[in-house]
Write a protein that holds these residues in place. Structure first.
Motif, PDB file in Angstrom:
ATOM      1  N   GLU A  63      38.893  36.020  22.684  1.00 31.67           N
ATOM      2  CA  GLU A  63      38.217  37.058  23.452  1.00 31.67           C
ATOM      3  C   GLU A  63      39.068  37.516  24.636  1.00 31.67           C
ATOM      4  N   THR A  64      39.674  36.561  25.323  1.00 31.89           N
ATOM      5  CA  THR A  64      40.471  36.910  26.496  1.00 31.89           C
ATOM      6  C   THR A  64      41.744  37.640  26.096  1.00 31.89           C
ATOM      7  N   ASN A 134      31.320  44.885  22.224  1.00 31.08           N
ATOM      8  CA  ASN A 134      31.372  43.483  22.617  1.00 31.08           C
ATOM      9  C   ASN A 134      31.660  43.342  24.111  1.00 31.08           C
ATOM     10  N   PHE A 135      31.172  42.244  24.677  1.00 31.89           N
ATOM     11  CA  PHE A 135      31.285  42.051  26.119  1.00 31.89           C
ATOM     12  C   PHE A 135      32.730  42.038  26.595  1.00 31.89           C
ATOM     13  N   ALA A 136      33.621  41.364  25.864  1.00 32.81           N
ATOM     14  CA  ALA A 136      35.023  41.316  26.289  1.00 32.81           C
ATOM     15  C   ALA A 136      35.642  42.709  26.330  1.00 32.81           C
ATOM     16  N   ILE A 137      35.256  43.565  25.388  1.00 27.82           N
ATOM     17  CA  ILE A 137      35.747  44.936  25.363  1.00 27.82           C
ATOM     18  C   ILE A 137      35.167  45.720  26.532  1.00 27.82           C
ATOM     19  N   ALA A 138      33.847  45.612  26.735  1.00 24.67           N
ATOM     20  CA  ALA A 138      33.205  46.307  27.852  1.00 24.67           C
ATOM     21  C   ALA A 138      33.813  45.875  29.183  1.00 24.67           C
ATOM     22  N   TYR A 139      34.051  44.581  29.339  1.00 27.81           N
ATOM     23  CA  TYR A 139      34.648  44.040  30.557  1.00 27.81           C
ATOM     24  C   TYR A 139      36.030  44.640  30.775  1.00 27.81           C
ATOM     25  N   SER A 140      36.819  44.728  29.710  1.00 30.26           N
ATOM     26  CA  SER A 140      38.178  45.285  29.844  1.00 30.26           C
ATOM     27  C   SER A 140      38.133  46.749  30.250  1.00 30.26           C
ATOM     28  N   LEU A 141      37.193  47.506  29.669  1.00 30.62           N
ATOM     29  CA  LEU A 141      37.084  48.927  29.988  1.00 30.62           C
ATOM     30  C   LEU A 141      36.662  49.135  31.438  1.00 30.62           C
ATOM     31  N   VAL A 142      35.717  48.333  31.894  1.00 32.14           N
ATOM     32  CA  VAL A 142      35.249  48.459  33.279  1.00 32.14           C
ATOM     33  C   VAL A 142      36.341  48.020  34.249  1.00 32.14           C
ATOM     34  N   ALA A 143      37.003  46.911  33.953  1.00 30.46           N
ATOM     35  CA  ALA A 143      38.081  46.437  34.827  1.00 30.46           C
ATOM     36  C   ALA A 143      39.207  47.458  34.922  1.00 30.46           C
ATOM     37  N   GLN A 144      39.553  48.071  33.788  1.00 29.30           N
ATOM     38  CA  GLN A 144      40.612  49.075  33.799  1.00 29.30           C
ATOM     39  C   GLN A 144      40.179  50.338  34.545  1.00 29.30           C
ATOM     40  N   TRP A 146      38.101  50.517  36.953  1.00 33.25           N
ATOM     41  CA  TRP A 146      38.092  50.179  38.374  1.00 33.25           C
ATOM     42  C   TRP A 146      39.487  49.827  38.894  1.00 33.25           C
ATOM     43  N   GLN A 147      40.469  49.841  37.987  1.00 33.27           N
ATOM     44  CA  GLN A 147      41.866  49.556  38.330  1.00 33.27           C
ATOM     45  C   GLN A 147      42.038  48.175  38.968  1.00 33.27           C
ATOM     46  N   ILE A 148      41.308  47.226  38.433  1.00 34.86           N
ATOM     47  CA  ILE A 148      41.498  45.840  38.827  1.00 34.86           C
ATOM     48  C   ILE A 148      42.722  45.310  38.088  1.00 34.86           C
ATOM     49  N   PRO A 149      43.677  44.681  38.760  1.00 32.37           N
ATOM     50  CA  PRO A 149      44.864  44.168  38.071  1.00 32.37           C
ATOM     51  C   PRO A 149      44.497  43.262  36.896  1.00 32.37           C
ATOM     52  N   LEU A 150      45.233  43.404  35.802  1.00 26.56           N
ATOM     53  CA  LEU A 150      44.902  42.721  34.554  1.00 26.56           C
ATOM     54  C   LEU A 150      44.850  41.212  34.706  1.00 26.56           C
ATOM     55  N   GLU A 151      45.858  40.615  35.338  1.00 27.80           N
ATOM     56  CA  GLU A 151      45.892  39.157  35.435  1.00 27.80           C
ATOM     57  C   GLU A 151      44.673  38.634  36.189  1.00 27.80           C
ATOM     58  N   ALA A 152      44.295  39.317  37.251  1.00 25.67           N
ATOM     59  CA  ALA A 152      43.133  38.887  38.030  1.00 25.67           C
ATOM     60  C   ALA A 152      41.859  39.055  37.211  1.00 25.67           C
ATOM     61  N   ALA A 153      41.741  40.163  36.487  1.00 26.38           N
ATOM     62  CA  ALA A 153      40.551  40.403  35.666  1.00 26.38           C
ATOM     63  C   ALA A 153      40.416  39.339  34.578  1.00 26.38           C
ATOM     64  N   ALA A 154      41.534  38.973  33.955  1.00 25.16           N
ATOM     65  CA  ALA A 154      41.495  38.011  32.854  1.00 25.16           C
ATOM     66  C   ALA A 154      41.107  36.614  33.327  1.00 25.16           C
ATOM     67  N   ILE A 155      41.681  36.174  34.443  1.00 23.12           N
ATOM     68  CA  ILE A 155      41.352  34.814  34.891  1.00 23.12           C
ATOM     69  C   ILE A 155      39.929  34.764  35.446  1.00 23.12           C
ATOM     70  N   PHE A 157      37.495  36.455  34.162  1.00 20.84           N
ATOM     71  CA  PHE A 157      36.690  36.407  32.943  1.00 20.84           C
ATOM     72  C   PHE A 157      36.561  34.962  32.457  1.00 20.84           C
ATOM     73  N   LEU A 158      37.662  34.226  32.445  1.00 19.24           N
ATOM     74  CA  LEU A 158      37.637  32.827  32.032  1.00 19.24           C
ATOM     75  C   LEU A 158      36.794  31.988  32.992  1.00 19.24           C
ATOM     76  N   HIS A 159      36.964  32.210  34.268  1.00 20.00           N
ATOM     77  CA  HIS A 159      36.216  31.450  35.273  1.00 20.00           C
ATOM     78  C   HIS A 159      34.722  31.735  35.151  1.00 20.00           C
ATOM     79  N   SER A 160      34.367  32.991  34.952  1.00 19.67           N
ATOM     80  CA  SER A 160      32.959  33.369  34.819  1.00 19.67           C
ATOM     81  C   SER A 160      32.338  32.723  33.581  1.00 19.67           C
TER      82      SER A 160
END
Length: 230
Positions: A63-64, A134-144, A146-155, A157-160
């Motif tokens: 997913e990540t 899917n949630f992982a896809i929705a999360y990626s679209l929202v993070a992008q 909002w222009q949240i840096p990818l590495e921060a968004a991914a970690i 996601f794992l922490h959450s």
């Protein structure tokens, strides 16, 4: 994608990954309730072992990885690739409960984002306005968006993900709140290791050993009583 996580972006990421985000994550245990009922997870050590194994070989890695690739594809307006990964994730789900969880959380996140950011929502691909994202896809679209840096968004996601399953175990095993926080602290290194490994994955690496979660999910509907939906 290597942009600095500034104060404003950090606050936005904290909002996106917050357990208070109204997307229904608290109602799912991803098999933890079944395992607690059966006695497989009876202590904090059992849960730590389970989550560490999931981070090293479970579907959360897939997913990540797909979250990361979808983020990049969305940033380049390659929405056909995003749609392909969304279909791939839907096919990955072994049980109806797990598929329903991913779709419901994805749908809730995108509906929330549409209320918060109507202008940005218009820039999202068509699948974001459909029911089965899917949630992982929705999360990626929202993070992008909002222009949240990818590495921060991914970690995040794992922490959450880890924090939500620990919260489920605190209620289902049960565990104490302090034990739950200690577990989350102990998962710092495994999460960092998973993040580094996932960052180097290619499509050839899309494999997982996830049969334990699958069996727990299949058995969940037969429990005498249930707190969670999965």
């Amino acid at each position: 994608m290597n942009a600095q996580l500034t104060g404003g972006k950090l606050l936005t990421l904290l909002q996106l990954s917050s357990p208070a985000l109204p997307i229904g994550a608290y109602s799912y245990s991803e098999g933890v309730e079944t395992l607690a009922t059966q006695g497989t997870i009876a202590t904090s050590a059992d849960l730590l072992h389970w989550l560490t194994q999931e981070l090293s070989s479970g579907s959360i890695r897939l997913e990540t990885a797909i979250l990361r690739w979808s983020y990049v594809a969305a940033s380049q307006a390659q929405f056909e690739a995003v749609d392909r990964w969304n279909q791939w994730l839907s096919a990955l789900r072994e049980t109806a409960e797990m598929r329903s969880q991913s779709w419901q959380m994805g749908r809730s996140l995108l509906r929330l984002f549409a209320d918060l950011e109507p202008e940005l929502t218009r820039q999202l691909p068509d699948l974001a306005r459909q029911g089965n994202c899917n949630f992982a896809i929705a999360y990626s679209l929202v993070a992008q968006a909002w222009q949240i840096p990818l590495e921060a968004a991914a970690i995040a996601f794992l922490h959450s993900w880890a924090a939500n399953l620990i919260s489920a175990a605190v209620r289902a095993v049960p565990l104490g709140q302090t034990q739950g926080q200690r577990l989350l602290q102990q998962l710092t290194k495994p999460i960092q290791t998973a993040q580094a490994d996932i960052a180097t994955m290619t499509e050839a690496d899309l494999m997982a050993c996830n049969w334990g979660v699958s069996l727990a999910s299949m058995q969940h509907e037969g429990l005498y009583s249930r707190l969670f939906r999965s």
